[in-house]
Scaffold this active site. Structure first.
Site, PDB file in Angstrom:
ATOM      1  N   HIS A  95       2.074   4.691  32.407  1.00  0.00           N
ATOM      2  CA  HIS A  95       2.393   5.776  33.258  1.00  0.00           C
ATOM      3  C   HIS A  95       1.366   5.303  34.360  1.00  0.00           C
ATOM      4  CE1 HIS A  95       1.992   9.779  35.401  1.00  0.00           C
ATOM      5  NE2 HIS A  95       3.115   9.969  34.659  1.00  0.00           N
ATOM      6  N   GLU A 168       9.385   6.397  37.952  1.00  0.00           N
ATOM      7  CA  GLU A 168       8.371   7.659  38.610  1.00  0.00           C
ATOM      8  C   GLU A 168       7.843   7.225  39.681  1.00  0.00           C
ATOM      9  OE1 GLU A 168       7.276  10.486  35.170  1.00  0.00           O
ATOM     10  OE2 GLU A 168       6.111   8.773  34.975  1.00  0.00           O
ATOM     11  N   GLY A 174       3.270  14.762  40.366  1.00  0.00           N
ATOM     12  CA  GLY A 174       1.949  15.599  40.435  1.00  0.00           C
ATOM     13  C   GLY A 174       2.271  17.092  41.264  1.00  0.00           C
ATOM     14  N   SER A 211       8.704  15.188  39.992  1.00  0.00           N
ATOM     15  CA  SER A 211       8.802  16.297  40.512  1.00  0.00           C
ATOM     16  C   SER A 211      10.051  16.954  40.373  1.00  0.00           C
ATOM     17  CB  SER A 211       8.496  16.467  42.066  1.00  0.00           C
ATOM     18  OG  SER A 211       7.140  16.057  42.293  1.00  0.00           O
TER      19      SER A 211
END
Length: 267
Positions: A95, A168, A174, A211
């Protein structure tokens, strides 16, 4: 094909909160859509108990990270053997928060992916470009490098072992993230799938994360090159997760039979 839709709790939820989520999800298992593979990735302190609650369900449970070695002097780390001892199904690797804050590199992601496969864990390998890399027109080159590094060490031993990639974009993640448009995400997914298939000789599902929310999940999953969704805060309440799952099922109903991007683009 099966569409993967899941969430990682990151550093959120106490054990009791994670168990409440898992129990509600288990209760909803009879209403599941067999076309959708659900998964949850709790914190390390909750994985064993969450897996116990979900054992009789179709939901897969994973961990948020692991080391590539089976044991040793690696203070604070978790080994693949420990994850198997918890009877987990998959493990999230690479990640962008791990890369940015904890020194994760393309090389270590590759080592971890190979270790996961050796131990029967499905690696969920996260990749994505930064805003600067996107603005400089380097997104595709960055993604190619990340995919090649992650899969280079597994190409000879993977066989038909399941592997997942999660695209991502760092700028989309975030609370202040800006979701990628469906067209932009689909184009990146197409390239990622082609690189992965050129290495492994078989299709690898590519999920989108960044998101994801109730307002964009249907358009995203309706793209033929997007094979699933990796959701953040929009799925941290079980009601939010179940809502997105229902929306994904509705989007699948409206679309034609799905194939992965790699199945369509390469022989």
């Amino acid at each position: 094909m099966v569409v993967w839709v899941g969430t990682s709790f990151k550093m959120n939820k106490t054990l009791e909160e994670a168990l409440a989520f898992a129990r509600r999800l288990a209760d909803a298992d009879l209403e599941r859509d067999p076309r959708v593979q659900r998964f949850v990735i709790p914190s390390f302190t909750a994985v064993r108990e969450v897996k116990r609650v979900l054992t009789e369900s179709s939901v897969k449970v994973g961990a948020q990270n692991m080391h590539w070695e089976d044991a040793g002097a690696w203070t604070g780390e978790i080994s693949p053997l420990m994850l198997k001892d918890c009877r987990l199904d998959l493990v999230e690797l690479g990640h962008s928060e791990r890369r940015e804050h904890f020194g994760e590199t393309d090389e270590t992601v590759g080592l971890k992916a190979a270790a996961a496969i050796r131990h029967g864990l499905t690696p969920l390998i996260c990749i994505g470009e930064t805003l600067q890399e996107r603005n400089e027109g380097r997104a595709d080159a960055v993604l190619r490098r990340q995919v090649e590094a992650a899969l280079r060490g597994v190409d000879t031993e993977a066989g038909e072992a399941p592997i997942l990639l999660a695209y991502e974009p760092v700028w989309a993640i975030g609370v202040n993230g800006i979701p990628a448009t469906a067209d932009y995400a689909s184009e990146r997914h197409r390239g990622i799938a082609e690189v992965a298939k050129s290495i492994l000789g078989r299709p690898v599902p590519v999920l989108y994360g960044g998101s994801v929310n109730p307002g964009n999940c249907e358009e995203l999953i309706g793209q033929p090159d997007i094979d699933g969704l990796f959701i953040g805060r929009s799925a941290w309440s079980v009601e939010g997760y179940l809502d997105i799952l229902a929306r994904v099922s509705a989007a699948i109903d409206r679309s034609s039979p799905r194939q992965t991007a790699s199945e369509r683009k390469l022989p």
